[in-house]
Design a protein around this motif. Structure first.
Motif, PDB file in Angstrom:
ATOM      1  N   LEU A  87       0.740  -1.231   0.271  1.00  6.06           N
ATOM      2  CA  LEU A  87      -0.061   0.158  -0.081  1.00  6.06           C
ATOM      3  C   LEU A  87       0.803   1.162  -0.023  1.00  6.06           C
ATOM      4  CD1 LEU A  87      -2.784  -1.105   2.530  1.00  6.06           C
ATOM      5  CD2 LEU A  87      -2.891  -1.196   0.341  1.00  6.06           C
ATOM      6  N   PRO A  88       0.384   2.294  -0.275  1.00  2.00           N
ATOM      7  CA  PRO A  88       1.055   3.664  -0.325  1.00  2.00           C
ATOM      8  C   PRO A  88       1.608   4.052   0.893  1.00  2.00           C
ATOM      9  CG  PRO A  88      -0.999   3.654  -1.817  1.00  2.00           C
ATOM     10  CD  PRO A  88      -0.890   2.629  -1.188  1.00  2.00           C
ATOM     11  N   SER A  89       0.824   3.711   2.047  1.00  2.00           N
ATOM     12  CA  SER A  89       1.272   3.948   3.360  1.00  2.00           C
ATOM     13  C   SER A  89       2.084   3.420   3.862  1.00  2.00           C
ATOM     14  CB  SER A  89      -0.175   3.949   4.209  1.00  2.00           C
ATOM     15  OG  SER A  89      -0.507   2.837   3.941  1.00  2.00           O
ATOM     16  N   GLN A  90       2.666   2.248   3.410  1.00  2.00           N
ATOM     17  CA  GLN A  90       3.739   1.250   3.892  1.00  2.00           C
ATOM     18  C   GLN A  90       5.030   1.960   3.576  1.00  2.00           C
ATOM     19  OE1 GLN A  90       1.949  -2.296   2.245  1.00  2.00           O
ATOM     20  NE2 GLN A  90       2.312  -3.022   4.346  1.00  2.00           N
ATOM     21  N   ILE A  91       6.123   1.541   4.369  1.00  2.00           N
ATOM     22  CA  ILE A  91       7.397   2.021   3.838  1.00  2.00           C
ATOM     23  C   ILE A  91       8.261   0.650   3.846  1.00  2.00           C
ATOM     24  CG2 ILE A  91       9.622   3.037   4.860  1.00  2.00           C
ATOM     25  CD1 ILE A  91       7.888   4.778   6.701  1.00  2.00           C
ATOM     26  N   ILE A  92       9.051   0.695   2.762  1.00  2.00           N
ATOM     27  CA  ILE A  92       9.912  -0.355   2.344  1.00  2.00           C
ATOM     28  C   ILE A  92      11.253  -0.237   2.846  1.00  2.00           C
ATOM     29  CG2 ILE A  92      11.218  -1.830   0.788  1.00  2.00           C
ATOM     30  CD1 ILE A  92       8.756  -3.372   1.312  1.00  2.00           C
ATOM     31  N   VAL A  93      12.056  -0.964   3.748  1.00  6.71           N
ATOM     32  CA  VAL A  93      13.564  -0.383   4.006  1.00  6.71           C
ATOM     33  C   VAL A  93      14.691  -1.205   3.497  1.00  6.71           C
ATOM     34  CG1 VAL A  93      15.067   0.100   5.890  1.00  6.71           C
ATOM     35  CG2 VAL A  93      12.593   0.712   6.093  1.00  6.71           C
ATOM     36  N   SER A  94      15.282  -0.932   2.490  1.00  9.03           N
ATOM     37  CA  SER A  94      16.257  -1.789   2.319  1.00  9.03           C
ATOM     38  C   SER A  94      17.698  -1.759   3.047  1.00  9.03           C
ATOM     39  CB  SER A  94      16.849  -1.348   0.787  1.00  9.03           C
ATOM     40  OG  SER A  94      18.187  -1.961   0.411  1.00  9.03           O
ATOM     41  N   ILE A  95      18.340  -2.650   3.599  1.00 13.03           N
ATOM     42  CA  ILE A  95      19.616  -2.362   4.235  1.00 13.03           C
ATOM     43  C   ILE A  95      20.864  -2.589   3.214  1.00 13.03           C
ATOM     44  CG2 ILE A  95      18.587  -2.998   6.422  1.00 13.03           C
ATOM     45  CD1 ILE A  95      20.015  -5.872   6.480  1.00 13.03           C
ATOM     46  N   THR A  96      20.564  -2.829   1.856  1.00 13.38           N
ATOM     47  CA  THR A  96      21.535  -3.427   1.017  1.00 13.38           C
ATOM     48  C   THR A  96      21.935  -2.269   0.171  1.00 13.38           C
ATOM     49  OG1 THR A  96      20.294  -5.550   1.003  1.00 13.38           O
ATOM     50  CG2 THR A  96      21.645  -5.067  -0.614  1.00 13.38           C
ATOM     51  N   SER A  97      23.255  -1.937   0.380  1.00 14.81           N
ATOM     52  CA  SER A  97      24.004  -0.634  -0.220  1.00 14.81           C
ATOM     53  C   SER A  97      23.901  -0.602  -1.795  1.00 14.81           C
ATOM     54  CB  SER A  97      25.283  -0.548   0.116  1.00 14.81           C
ATOM     55  OG  SER A  97      26.228  -1.725  -0.096  1.00 14.81           O
ATOM     56  N   PRO A  98      24.095  -1.836  -2.542  1.00 11.86           N
ATOM     57  CA  PRO A  98      23.889  -1.690  -3.915  1.00 11.86           C
ATOM     58  C   PRO A  98      22.446  -1.518  -4.614  1.00 11.86           C
ATOM     59  CG  PRO A  98      25.238  -3.596  -3.538  1.00 11.86           C
ATOM     60  CD  PRO A  98      24.562  -3.090  -2.153  1.00 11.86           C
ATOM     61  N   ILE A  99      21.525  -1.645  -3.609  1.00 12.97           N
ATOM     62  CA  ILE A  99      20.254  -1.452  -4.201  1.00 12.97           C
ATOM     63  C   ILE A  99      19.719  -0.009  -4.064  1.00 12.97           C
ATOM     64  CG2 ILE A  99      17.753  -2.075  -3.780  1.00 12.97           C
ATOM     65  CD1 ILE A  99      19.337  -4.499  -4.770  1.00 12.97           C
ATOM     66  N   LEU A 100      19.603   0.590  -4.933  1.00 10.14           N
ATOM     67  CA  LEU A 100      19.440   2.187  -4.883  1.00 10.14           C
ATOM     68  C   LEU A 100      17.935   2.491  -4.876  1.00 10.14           C
ATOM     69  CD1 LEU A 100      21.824   3.393  -7.915  1.00 10.14           C
ATOM     70  CD2 LEU A 100      22.400   2.939  -5.393  1.00 10.14           C
ATOM     71  N   ILE A 101      17.841   3.714  -4.143  1.00 10.82           N
ATOM     72  CA  ILE A 101      16.384   4.083  -3.831  1.00 10.82           C
ATOM     73  C   ILE A 101      15.691   4.099  -5.295  1.00 10.82           C
ATOM     74  CG2 ILE A 101      15.238   5.973  -3.168  1.00 10.82           C
ATOM     75  CD1 ILE A 101      17.072   6.560  -0.899  1.00 10.82           C
ATOM     76  N   LYS A 102      16.322   4.535  -6.095  1.00 13.52           N
ATOM     77  CA  LYS A 102      15.490   4.656  -7.425  1.00 13.52           C
ATOM     78  C   LYS A 102      15.161   3.346  -7.957  1.00 13.52           C
ATOM     79  CE  LYS A 102      19.425   4.532 -10.942  1.00 13.52           C
ATOM     80  NZ  LYS A 102      20.007   5.247 -11.955  1.00 13.52           N
ATOM     81  N   HIS A 103      15.951   2.540  -7.534  1.00 13.91           N
ATOM     82  CA  HIS A 103      15.411   0.767  -8.138  1.00 13.91           C
ATOM     83  C   HIS A 103      14.321   0.655  -7.484  1.00 13.91           C
ATOM     84  CE1 HIS A 103      20.014  -0.194  -8.480  1.00 13.91           C
ATOM     85  NE2 HIS A 103      19.434   0.391  -9.675  1.00 13.91           N
ATOM     86  N   LEU A 104      13.903   0.948  -6.300  1.00 15.68           N
ATOM     87  CA  LEU A 104      12.569   0.458  -5.500  1.00 15.68           C
ATOM     88  C   LEU A 104      11.543   1.373  -6.033  1.00 15.68           C
ATOM     89  CD1 LEU A 104      14.185  -0.640  -2.023  1.00 15.68           C
ATOM     90  CD2 LEU A 104      13.743  -1.749  -4.073  1.00 15.68           C
TER      91      LEU A 104
END
Length: 277
Positions: A87-104
């Protein structure tokens, strides 16, 4: 607040344990999944109220904030699995450095953050490196950082400095431990001091040095100057290391950055080449 963890390997389990042991969260507030059942079983043996699910989708459905703690090349499969239930209200948190914010942000309908933890968070110490996507509000940032404060010092950084800040904050404990390991081994070999005694001395030294550099008013430069009396024993040791280690730390950063770029290229190919098919 309900937190989800997809992946309970080394870093995922460290974060879960740190949140619970610091009393930032109760076990019943945490949902988790892992493709290796024994890893989640170990956590539930310790925290019976932890909510373990057989699928990543169930974790996503039951969580406000979802930490994805998997290896870079496993990431695309995970988000492909869960993206249709987010859902738009949820937050996904990546802890993996090569995964860029733009990818998600290109793939998911929800809010995106990248937070790089450290093994030191297990002792409610060290930093958490915080980076945020375009949909994250200031209130979201405060929520995440308040969550992290009991286990770390949350620091907002620019994503372009992900690698070098991770080198210092996340890789640094292993680099420092490697130095201590070799220091101890040399002391044992050269003098015969018992290994346990040398290890304890070295460990207490690291703890005390950390305190001097954080709350004791010293910088690395001023601490070196204070201990390193001209013409003294420490000065001779510093002279040796200055000569022998000249350029090593530059090479260290170059090496980690080269590996990061290699991983980033693989991730870019995984995300964008597959989207063309």
């Amino acid at each position: 607040m309900n937190l989800g963890f997809i992946g309970t390997g080394s870093m995922g389990s460290i974060l879960i344990e740190a949140f619970i042991q610091s009393e930032a969260l109760e076990p019943k507030q945490i949902a988790a999944s892992n493709r290796t059942k024994s890893k989640t079983q170990k956590l539930t043996d310790q925290y019976p109220d932890l909510r373990i699910y057989p699928s990543n989708i169930e974790v996503a459905l039951e969580s406000d904030i979802i930490f994805i703690c998997v290896k870079p090349l496993e990431f695309k499969n995970v988000i492909d699995e869960i993206k249709n239930v987010l859902l738009p209200s949820q937050i996904i948190v990546s802890i993996t450095s090569p995964i860029l914010i733009k990818h998600l942000e290109d793939q998911l309908p929800c809010k995106i953050a990248k937070i790089i933890p450290s093994i030191t968070n297990h002792e409610c110490s060290g930093a958490s490196l915080c980076m945020y996507g375009n949909k994250i509000t200031e209130e979201d940032k405060q929520t995440l950082e308040e969550l992290l404060k009991p286990i770390s010092e949350p620091l907002r950084i620019s994503e372009k400095f992900t690698r070098v800040t991770s080198d210092i904050s996340s890789c640094g404990p292993a680099f420092l431990a490697f130095f201590i390991q070799n220091f101890v081994e040399a002391a044992v070999k050269e003098t015969g001091i018992p290994r346990e005694e040398a290890t304890r001395l070295a460990s207490e030294m690291v703890l005390g040095t950390g305190k001097l550099l954080t709350s004791g008013g010293f910088t690395p430069e001023t601490l070196t100057e204070r201990v390193c009396v001209p013409g003294g024993i420490t000065a001779e040791g510093i002279k040796l290391m200055s000569n022998e280690l000249d350029g090593v730390f530059n090479q260290l950063i170059q090496t980690t950055h080269a590996k990061y770029e290699e991983d980033l290229n693989k991730v870019e190919s995984m995300f964008y080449d597959s989207s063309k098919n």
